[in-house]
Design an enzyme around this catalytic site. Structure first.
Site, PDB file in Angstrom:
ATOM      1  N   CYS A  59       0.060   8.993   4.907  1.00  0.00           N
ATOM      2  CA  CYS A  59       0.493   8.723   3.624  1.00  0.00           C
ATOM      3  C   CYS A  59       0.727   7.225   3.286  1.00  0.00           C
ATOM      4  CB  CYS A  59       1.711   9.631   2.903  1.00  0.00           C
ATOM      5  SG  CYS A  59       2.066   9.373   1.682  1.00  0.00           S
TER       6      CYS A  59
ATOM      7  N   CYS B 130       1.934   6.086   0.398  1.00  0.00           N
ATOM      8  CA  CYS B 130       2.897   5.726  -0.822  1.00  0.00           C
ATOM      9  C   CYS B 130       4.145   4.928  -0.156  1.00  0.00           C
ATOM     10  CB  CYS B 130       3.366   7.140  -1.227  1.00  0.00           C
ATOM     11  SG  CYS B 130       5.138   7.798  -0.336  1.00  0.00           S
TER      12      CYS B 130
ATOM     13  N   CYS C  83       7.924   7.081   1.417  1.00  0.00           N
ATOM     14  CA  CYS C  83       7.858   7.771   2.841  1.00  0.00           C
ATOM     15  C   CYS C  83       8.430   6.492   3.890  1.00  0.00           C
ATOM     16  CB  CYS C  83       6.509   8.319   3.301  1.00  0.00           C
ATOM     17  SG  CYS C  83       5.744   9.698   2.261  1.00  0.00           S
TER      18      CYS C  83
END
Length: 189
Positions: free
Chosen positions: A49, A51, A54
């Site tokens: 991920c 993003c 996180c």
């Protein structure tokens, strides 16, 4: 391209997945009085991920994150060290106040992922958890300061590692969200 730092679990090759993996204990990064969280059963939808929310190991462009049913998540030790990173966020990421590692993040409000907790499987003491199967929110690494000119190389490296890059979630998860929404709105039974 192999010199690119995506995440230690990706860069060094995946550990063997064990079809009989039945959960384990996630451990934070503290040298003493570590937070320990038990996950009963296997994880699902493991992915890289990009993003900015996180937790990522130092120097990593991506996190590794999966889900488990919240009912299968239990804080075993040093839970007093946990605090929710952003109470307004959909995912209530519980992080160790000392080392910063996100231990689990339940989704508690009305959402397709309600009842699931997001976890970072590389924090398992045990081996054999399902390897990542795709990469989500890939372009979001730019928001962390990654050079936009190098994104073609990032996507090529992810594909080389059999992690199809998406700038959202995988098609199966997007279908799940759309189905949940349609059922909630009465469009589907």
């Amino acid at each position: 391209m192999t010199s690119m730092t995506l995440h230690p679990s990706i860069d060094s090759g995946f550990k063997a997945t064990d079809a009989s993996f039945s959960g384990g204990t996630l451990v934070c990064n503290c040298a003493s009085n570590a937070v320990k969280v038990r996950i009963k059963g296997d994880i699902a939808h493991n992915h890289a991920c990009g993003c900015t929310k996180c937790w990522k190991p130092e120097g990593a462009a991506f996190s590794i994150v999966a889900v488990a049913p919240t009912e299968n998540v239990e804080v075993l030790e040093n839970g007093a060290k946990l605090a929710v990173v952003d109470p307004a966020a959909l995912i209530q990421r519980n992080a160790c106040k000392e080392c910063g590692v996100h231990m689990y993040g339940p989704v508690e409000r009305d959402h397709p992922f309600k009842g699931l907790s997001f976890v970072h499987p590389e924090r398992f003491e045990e081996q054999g958890w399902a390897k990542p199967s795709f990469a989500a929110f890939v372009s979001s690494i730019i928001e962390s300061g990654y050079d936009p000119e190098k994104m073609g190389g990032v996507r090529a490296r992810l594909r080389e590692l059999a992690l199809e890059p998406y700038d959202c979630l995988s098609p199966a998860l997007m279908d799940y969200i759309a189905t949940w929404t349609a059922k909630k709105n009465g469009v589907l039974a």
